[in-house]
Enzyme design. Structure first.
Site, PDB file in Angstrom:
ATOM      1  N   HIS A  98       0.826  -1.205   0.000  1.00 16.20           N
ATOM      2  CA  HIS A  98       0.000   0.000   0.000  1.00 16.20           C
ATOM      3  C   HIS A  98       0.863   1.259   0.000  1.00 16.20           C
ATOM      4  O   HIS A  98       2.025   1.227   0.395  1.00 16.20           O
ATOM      5  CB  HIS A  98      -0.923   0.023   1.225  1.00 16.20           C
ATOM      6  CG  HIS A  98      -0.199   0.178   2.529  1.00 16.20           C
ATOM      7  ND1 HIS A  98       0.495  -0.858   3.124  1.00 16.20           N
ATOM      8  CD2 HIS A  98      -0.038   1.258   3.347  1.00 16.20           C
ATOM      9  CE1 HIS A  98       1.041  -0.434   4.254  1.00 16.20           C
ATOM     10  NE2 HIS A  98       0.738   0.854   4.411  1.00 16.20           N
ATOM     11  N   ASP A 100       0.498   5.076   1.773  1.00 14.17           N
ATOM     12  CA  ASP A 100      -0.245   5.572   2.929  1.00 14.17           C
ATOM     13  C   ASP A 100      -1.345   6.558   2.531  1.00 14.17           C
ATOM     14  O   ASP A 100      -1.125   7.469   1.718  1.00 14.17           O
ATOM     15  CB  ASP A 100       0.698   6.250   3.926  1.00 14.17           C
ATOM     16  CG  ASP A 100       1.549   5.244   4.688  1.00 14.17           C
ATOM     17  OD1 ASP A 100       1.069   4.108   4.909  1.00 14.17           O
ATOM     18  OD2 ASP A 100       2.683   5.578   5.051  1.00 14.17           O
ATOM     19  N   HIS A 258       4.682   0.177   0.257  1.00 16.71           N
ATOM     20  CA  HIS A 258       5.448  -0.557   1.261  1.00 16.71           C
ATOM     21  C   HIS A 258       4.598  -1.643   1.901  1.00 16.71           C
ATOM     22  O   HIS A 258       3.366  -1.667   1.763  1.00 16.71           O
ATOM     23  CB  HIS A 258       6.043   0.378   2.321  1.00 16.71           C
ATOM     24  CG  HIS A 258       5.038   1.244   3.020  1.00 16.71           C
ATOM     25  ND1 HIS A 258       4.523   2.392   2.464  1.00 16.71           N
ATOM     26  CD2 HIS A 258       4.456   1.130   4.243  1.00 16.71           C
ATOM     27  CE1 HIS A 258       3.676   2.958   3.307  1.00 16.71           C
ATOM     28  NE2 HIS A 258       3.604   2.203   4.387  1.00 16.71           N
ATOM     29  N   ARG A 273       5.738   7.286  13.455  1.00 12.76           N
ATOM     30  CA  ARG A 273       5.741   7.770  12.074  1.00 12.76           C
ATOM     31  C   ARG A 273       5.204   9.191  11.989  1.00 12.76           C
ATOM     32  O   ARG A 273       4.113   9.483  12.474  1.00 12.76           O
ATOM     33  CB  ARG A 273       4.880   6.866  11.192  1.00 12.76           C
ATOM     34  CG  ARG A 273       4.908   7.232   9.709  1.00 12.76           C
ATOM     35  CD  ARG A 273       3.947   6.381   8.914  1.00 12.76           C
ATOM     36  NE  ARG A 273       2.567   6.743   9.165  1.00 12.76           N
ATOM     37  CZ  ARG A 273       1.529   5.934   8.970  1.00 12.76           C
ATOM     38  NH1 ARG A 273       1.738   4.691   8.551  1.00 12.76           N
ATOM     39  NH2 ARG A 273       0.299   6.335   9.202  1.00 12.76           N
TER      40      ARG A 273
END
Length: 282
Positions: A98, A100, A258, A273
């Site tokens: 995917h 983000d 990723h 993150r």
């Protein structure tokens, strides 16, 4: 600062650089940004920096955004805590290829992810170069997907296991976004294959040029989407990173996908993150 490419397709390690310093050094930050555009994902080791330094560096790329389901560090808005523990069952949102937040109208520019704690073995993350994935498509497929658009859904991913009232409220807050199947990178002009694990269906496939009978749409469109999604799985487009505490990954979310490998037993895995607000794909 030294830059060491990790594969021929994607990824490089930055050596002899500290991100707390880079947050305050215009010339050094410019080097890092240029390396990001070239290599698409950058890796650093031994970044024993504070959360404030983490946020300050990420903000050099742009303003940060929260996540409506996962949530942020209370003292550092925009620093999303992705924490796993032995008593918490593994979810299944990260171990899918995917990009983000493509369920947003303006998906993320990119992210700066730092490892706080991780299993001694397992829990790697993989990235794929979706510019290369598009370049390597057969010309007939490139012609077939030209002008196609697709829907991306938070409801069908993060919302799927919620009670229906909560799921529908999430969809009302974040209606399914529509994006081009092939986007243009706003800084490099490169073409990027832009479908991923949040993509549910094409929105403009059912045209006379593509559909003779209904099954050309119901089966042909679905088969084409699955073929495009599978491109991220080609090893020649990938890099794989093994985490250690204080390791950092910086990636361009516009040109990569990723996958967080969930091959470890129940254990502590703490990642933080900072996601950077992006722009509307075209």
């Amino acid at each position: 600062m030294r830059i060491e490419p990790l594969t021929c397709a994607i990824g490089a390690e930055l050596i002899d650089v500290n991100l707390a310093d880079a947050a305050k050094d215009d010339a050094l930050f410019a080097e890092i940004r240029a390396a990001l555009l070239k290599h698409r994902v950058l890796f650093l080791r031994d970044q024993d920096i504070s959360r404030a330094d983490h946020v300050a560096f990420a903000r050099r790329f742009g303003e940060l955004e929260d996540h409506p389901v996962v949530g942020s560090d209370p003292d550092n808005p925009g620093l999303v805590r992705i924490y796993k523990s032995p008593d918490q069952p593994n979810d299944r949102y990260e171990n899918s290829w995917h990009s983000d937040a493509t369920w947003r109208e303006a998906p993320q520019f990119g992210a700066v992810l730092r490892c706080v704690e991780c299993p001694p073995v397992g829990g790697d993350t993989m990235w794929a170069n979706m510019v290369l994935a598009y370049e390597k498509l057969p010309e007939t497929v490139k012609q077939q997907i030209e002008g196609l658009r697709a829907r991306h859904s938070i409801e069908a991913s993060f919302g799927a296991a919620m009670p229906i009232e909560k799921r529908l409220a999430l969809k009302a807050q974040f209606p399914d976004a529509e994006h081009p199947v092939v986007r243009t990178h706003p800084e490099t002009g490169e073409k990027v294959l832009f479908v991923n694990g949040f993509t549910t269906h094409f929105t403009n496939y059912h045209t006379p040029a593509r559909v003779r009978y209904g099954q050309d749409h119901t089966q042909g469109g679905a088969a084409l989407l699955q073929y495009l999604l599978s491109q991220a799985m080609i090893p020649e487009y990938q890099v794989r990173f093994r985490w250690k505490p204080n390791s950092v990954a910086i990636w361009d979310n516009r040109s990569t996908q990723h996958y967080a490998v969930m091959d470890y037993p129940p254990s502590h895995r703490k990642m933080e993150r900072a996601g950077i607000i992006g722009d509307k794909p075209y």
